[in-house]
Motif scaffolding. Structure first.
Motif, PDB file in Angstrom:
ATOM      1  N   PRO A 219       0.832  -1.195   0.000  1.00 37.92           N
ATOM      2  CA  PRO A 219       0.000   0.000   0.000  1.00 37.92           C
ATOM      3  C   PRO A 219       0.868   1.246   0.000  1.00 37.92           C
ATOM      4  N   GLY A 220       0.537   2.182  -0.887  1.00 41.35           N
ATOM      5  CA  GLY A 220       1.313   3.408  -0.949  1.00 41.35           C
ATOM      6  C   GLY A 220       2.555   3.312  -1.800  1.00 41.35           C
ATOM      7  N   SER A 221       2.820   2.131  -2.374  1.00 43.12           N
ATOM      8  CA  SER A 221       4.043   1.984  -3.152  1.00 43.12           C
ATOM      9  C   SER A 221       4.000   2.814  -4.424  1.00 43.12           C
ATOM     10  N   SER A 222       2.773   3.159  -4.901  1.00 47.53           N
ATOM     11  CA  SER A 222       2.688   3.974  -6.101  1.00 47.53           C
ATOM     12  C   SER A 222       3.259   5.362  -5.885  1.00 47.53           C
ATOM     13  N   PHE A 223       3.365   5.793  -4.614  1.00 51.19           N
ATOM     14  CA  PHE A 223       3.923   7.102  -4.318  1.00 51.19           C
ATOM     15  C   PHE A 223       5.444   7.045  -4.158  1.00 51.19           C
ATOM     16  N   MET A 224       5.999   5.852  -4.170  1.00 47.93           N
ATOM     17  CA  MET A 224       7.449   5.695  -4.065  1.00 47.93           C
ATOM     18  C   MET A 224       8.085   5.963  -5.419  1.00 47.93           C
ATOM     19  N   PRO A 225       9.302   6.562  -5.441  1.00 48.90           N
ATOM     20  CA  PRO A 225      10.008   6.706  -6.713  1.00 48.90           C
ATOM     21  C   PRO A 225      10.262   5.323  -7.313  1.00 48.90           C
ATOM     22  N   SER A 226      10.404   5.260  -8.619  1.00 47.64           N
ATOM     23  CA  SER A 226      10.658   3.979  -9.259  1.00 47.64           C
ATOM     24  C   SER A 226      11.999   3.426  -8.819  1.00 47.64           C
ATOM     25  N   GLY A 227      12.144   2.093  -8.980  1.00 45.52           N
ATOM     26  CA  GLY A 227      13.401   1.463  -8.587  1.00 45.52           C
ATOM     27  C   GLY A 227      14.591   2.053  -9.305  1.00 45.52           C
ATOM     28  N   TRP A 228      14.410   2.365 -10.591  1.00 47.42           N
ATOM     29  CA  TRP A 228      15.541   2.914 -11.355  1.00 47.42           C
ATOM     30  C   TRP A 228      15.947   4.286 -10.831  1.00 47.42           C
ATOM     31  N   TRP A 229      14.986   5.119 -10.430  1.00 44.99           N
ATOM     32  CA  TRP A 229      15.319   6.416  -9.844  1.00 44.99           C
ATOM     33  C   TRP A 229      16.071   6.254  -8.528  1.00 44.99           C
ATOM     34  N   LEU A 230      15.635   5.303  -7.721  1.00 44.52           N
ATOM     35  CA  LEU A 230      16.319   5.053  -6.451  1.00 44.52           C
ATOM     36  C   LEU A 230      17.740   4.551  -6.679  1.00 44.52           C
ATOM     37  N   LEU A 231      17.903   3.629  -7.642  1.00 46.32           N
ATOM     38  CA  LEU A 231      19.247   3.143  -7.954  1.00 46.32           C
ATOM     39  C   LEU A 231      20.131   4.283  -8.469  1.00 46.32           C
ATOM     40  N   GLY A 232      19.571   5.126  -9.323  1.00 49.33           N
ATOM     41  CA  GLY A 232      20.332   6.266  -9.840  1.00 49.33           C
ATOM     42  C   GLY A 232      20.753   7.219  -8.727  1.00 49.33           C
ATOM     43  N   ALA A 233      19.821   7.464  -7.797  1.00 53.31           N
ATOM     44  CA  ALA A 233      20.154   8.332  -6.661  1.00 53.31           C
ATOM     45  C   ALA A 233      21.243   7.706  -5.800  1.00 53.31           C
ATOM     46  N   GLY A 234      21.178   6.380  -5.638  1.00 51.40           N
ATOM     47  CA  GLY A 234      22.216   5.690  -4.870  1.00 51.40           C
ATOM     48  C   GLY A 234      23.580   5.814  -5.513  1.00 51.40           C
ATOM     49  N   VAL A 235      23.632   5.704  -6.833  1.00 52.42           N
ATOM     50  CA  VAL A 235      24.896   5.861  -7.556  1.00 52.42           C
ATOM     51  C   VAL A 235      25.418   7.288  -7.403  1.00 52.42           C
ATOM     52  N   ALA A 236      24.525   8.281  -7.477  1.00 48.16           N
ATOM     53  CA  ALA A 236      24.934   9.677  -7.337  1.00 48.16           C
ATOM     54  C   ALA A 236      25.496   9.948  -5.940  1.00 48.16           C
ATOM     55  N   VAL A 237      24.798   9.464  -4.924  1.00 50.53           N
ATOM     56  CA  VAL A 237      25.303   9.625  -3.555  1.00 50.53           C
ATOM     57  C   VAL A 237      26.639   8.909  -3.397  1.00 50.53           C
ATOM     58  N   GLY A 238      26.749   7.709  -3.994  1.00 50.08           N
ATOM     59  CA  GLY A 238      27.997   6.960  -3.921  1.00 50.08           C
ATOM     60  C   GLY A 238      29.151   7.700  -4.555  1.00 50.08           C
ATOM     61  N   PHE A 239      28.892   8.419  -5.655  1.00 49.23           N
ATOM     62  CA  PHE A 239      29.955   9.194  -6.308  1.00 49.23           C
ATOM     63  C   PHE A 239      30.495  10.268  -5.365  1.00 49.23           C
ATOM     64  N   VAL A 240      29.574  10.996  -4.725  1.00 50.43           N
ATOM     65  CA  VAL A 240      29.999  12.027  -3.766  1.00 50.43           C
ATOM     66  C   VAL A 240      30.734  11.403  -2.580  1.00 50.43           C
ATOM     67  N   TYR A 241      30.187  10.316  -2.089  1.00 51.28           N
ATOM     68  CA  TYR A 241      30.743   9.627  -0.916  1.00 51.28           C
ATOM     69  C   TYR A 241      32.154   9.109  -1.194  1.00 51.28           C
ATOM     70  N   LEU A 242      32.345   8.461  -2.321  1.00 52.38           N
ATOM     71  CA  LEU A 242      33.654   7.880  -2.632  1.00 52.38           C
ATOM     72  C   LEU A 242      34.687   8.948  -2.936  1.00 52.38           C
ATOM     73  N   ARG A 243      34.272  10.075  -3.485  1.00 53.41           N
ATOM     74  CA  ARG A 243      35.219  11.180  -3.695  1.00 53.41           C
ATOM     75  C   ARG A 243      35.755  11.699  -2.370  1.00 53.41           C
ATOM     76  N   ARG A 244      34.899  11.713  -1.347  1.00 53.23           N
ATOM     77  CA  ARG A 244      35.358  12.148  -0.024  1.00 53.23           C
ATOM     78  C   ARG A 244      36.334  11.146   0.598  1.00 53.23           C
ATOM     79  N   GLN A 245      36.219   9.876   0.188  1.00 50.01           N
ATOM     80  CA  GLN A 245      37.012   8.826   0.818  1.00 50.01           C
ATOM     81  C   GLN A 245      38.410   8.686   0.226  1.00 50.01           C
ATOM     82  N   ARG A 246      38.625   9.234  -0.975  1.00 49.50           N
ATOM     83  CA  ARG A 246      39.835   8.920  -1.740  1.00 49.50           C
ATOM     84  C   ARG A 246      41.138   9.247  -1.029  1.00 49.50           C
ATOM     85  N   HIS A 247      41.162  10.323  -0.282  1.00 50.35           N
ATOM     86  CA  HIS A 247      42.428  10.804   0.268  1.00 50.35           C
ATOM     87  C   HIS A 247      42.578  10.551   1.769  1.00 50.35           C
ATOM     88  N   GLN A 248      41.690   9.745   2.332  1.00 48.48           N
ATOM     89  CA  GLN A 248      41.790   9.433   3.760  1.00 48.48           C
ATOM     90  C   GLN A 248      42.727   8.246   3.971  1.00 48.48           C
TER      91      GLN A 248
END
Length: 457
Positions: A219-248
């Motif tokens: 119930p309410g899943s129709s209001f959730m972003p599609s799986g592909w949008w969520l995966l894309g957002a995860g990749v985008a967050v991962g790009f920012v996250y891994l850039r912060r990690q490179r020099h530690q």
């Protein structure tokens, strides 16, 4: 090792022990089947997002402390799950259970490395691999035994005495970390949040795709972003996250370890191998029950051949580690695993039980011959001070591969329009392809040894 094995068994077993009871839980708590799936998802997601932060915490404050704190949380959450009288309460308890399990699993491999002498580490990792493999597959069997004599809350209640025993023994037995280098920076809260957000988006995207490909929509899943949008957002967050990690010097997401070729290849192989295993293990019940017409008892007994083969082969694999290259052992193991899966896919309609058994034996033995040497390489290729990060990545690879396998199977069922036999055969054939890919990654490590990589660093 008794402490490590018992804690790991509880943590891994609880990821699958509830599956068989989901229909009963949905009926008793008056919830939909789709929402009840979050009794499983909540545990897996909470564990996945915290594996790396807790591994990093173990490197800074001690693996022993993180392990024991995780077990305390796990026991308390098990009590809450036992007493839960609504689905929301049960899901909340499962979130905390997953957090506690992450504390156990994130530092497990590091504790094994501190426990065993260097020359015997292969045997220790083989024993560890054996526990993970058998526990992950034993969930439905254990659940069936408990549900035949008791109600579903007892699936969680059994954790309490075993968890308390683990705590009592662990305070006396678990080893203490070597001194932490003063050069290691403290964990940034933003990095922890980015890690949680990245894995959450990727997990939810994968789960949403599975829901959209044939499962009952919540119930309410129709209001959730599609799986592909969520995966894309995860990749985008991962790009920012891994850039912060490179020099530690000791990054939360261990990009420093991924720069080691043998470690990187082992991680890729592990994800592919666990994807193949999950694909096969989810597809086989449908194939045996619906396409081959076996009874639930016959199918259950037949599928126990797989973990039995793993149990028999893992000690042999442990003794071979050090005598032969890990990459070679893993390549042979994945060749056996892929062959077993392809032979299962190619079974004729009138195949005998004996012919099914030897195919299962081949697949289970091949996976065990791969997993122990591969895990040994992952842990031993990292510097001793980064054992926690290596162990966290090992568990992350397993959960990532299993999630990927479930999504791939949902995709196959959606494309084929159901599970009447053809979809399961296709799933087993694709699983064999993932196993073959893991074998390629393994063979690429043959001329690279963990000791050489650590020496270079």
């Amino acid at each position: 090792m008794a402490v490590i094995i018992l804690g790991l068994t509880l943590a891994v077993l609880d990821s699958s022990i509830v599956n068989l009871a989901l229909p009963v839980i949905a009926r008793d708590l008056q919830a939909s089947s789709a929402l009840t799936l979050w009794v499983v998802n909540a545990y897996q997601l909470a564990g996945l997002v915290l594996l790396l932060p807790l591994a990093a915490l173990g490197e800074r404050m001690g693996y022993r402390r993180v392990y024991l704190m995780g077990m305390v949380v796990f026991v308390i959450a098990s009590v809450a799950a036992t007493l839960a009288n609504s689905l929301s309460t049960l899901i909340a308890a499962r979130v905390f259970q997953g957090m506690g399990a992450a504390g156990v699993m994130s530092v497990n491999a590091a504790l094994v490395r501190l426990t065993y002498p260097r020359a015997m580490l292969g045997r220790g990792m083989a024993l560890n691999s054996l526990v993970v493999a058998t526990s992950s597959m034993a969930g439905p069997v254990v659940a069936a035994a408990i549900l035949s004599v008791a109600s579903w809350p007892w699936l969680f209640a059994i954790n309490v005495p075993l968890g308390l025993l683990t705590l009592w023994m662990g305070r006396k037995a678990l080893p203490v970390n070597p001194p932490v280098s003063s050069k290691i920076e403290s964990m940034a809260l933003l990095d922890v949040l980015l890690n949680i957000l990245m894995f959450s988006l990727l997990f939810l995207g994968a789960e949403q795709l599975g829901v959209g490909m044939g499962k009952e929509a919540a119930p309410g899943s129709s209001f959730m972003p599609s799986g592909w949008w969520l995966l894309g957002a995860g990749v985008a967050v991962g790009f920012v996250y891994l850039r912060r990690q490179r020099h530690q010097s000791a990054p939360l997401f261990p990009v420093d370890l991924l720069r080691i070729p043998v470690f990187r290849l082992s991680m890729c192989g592990s994800i592919a191998a666990f994807c193949a295993q999950m694909l096969a293990y989810l597809a086989l019940p449908f194939l045996l029950l619906e396409a081959r017409g076996l009874s639930p008892f016959e199918a259950g007994m037949l599928m126990t051949v797989w973990p039995i083969a793993t149990m028999l082969t893992a000690p042999v694999a442990g003794r071979l580690i050090g005598k032969y290259p890990d990459g070679l052992l893993g390549g042979i193991g994945m060749a056996m695993f892929a062959t077993g899966l392809w032979l299962l896919a190619a079974m004729p309609a009138d195949v005998s039980i004996a012919d099914m058994v030897w195919r299962m034996l081949l697949a289970g033995s091949g996976f065990a011959l791969y997993q122990s040497p591969n895990n040994h390489t992952i842990v031993s290729s990292a510097p001793l001070s980064r054992s926690g990060a290596a162990g966290g990545m090992l568990s992350s690879a397993r959960m990532t591969g299993q999630t990927l396998g479930a999504v791939v199977l949902a995709t196959i069922f959606a494309i084929s329009g159901g599970h009447g036999g053809n979809a399961e055969v296709l799933a087993l054939a694709i699983a064999g392809g993932f196993a073959a890919l893991a074998g390629v990654f393994s063979m690429m490590r043959v001329n690279k040894t963990p000791d050489q990589e650590v020496h270079k660093r």
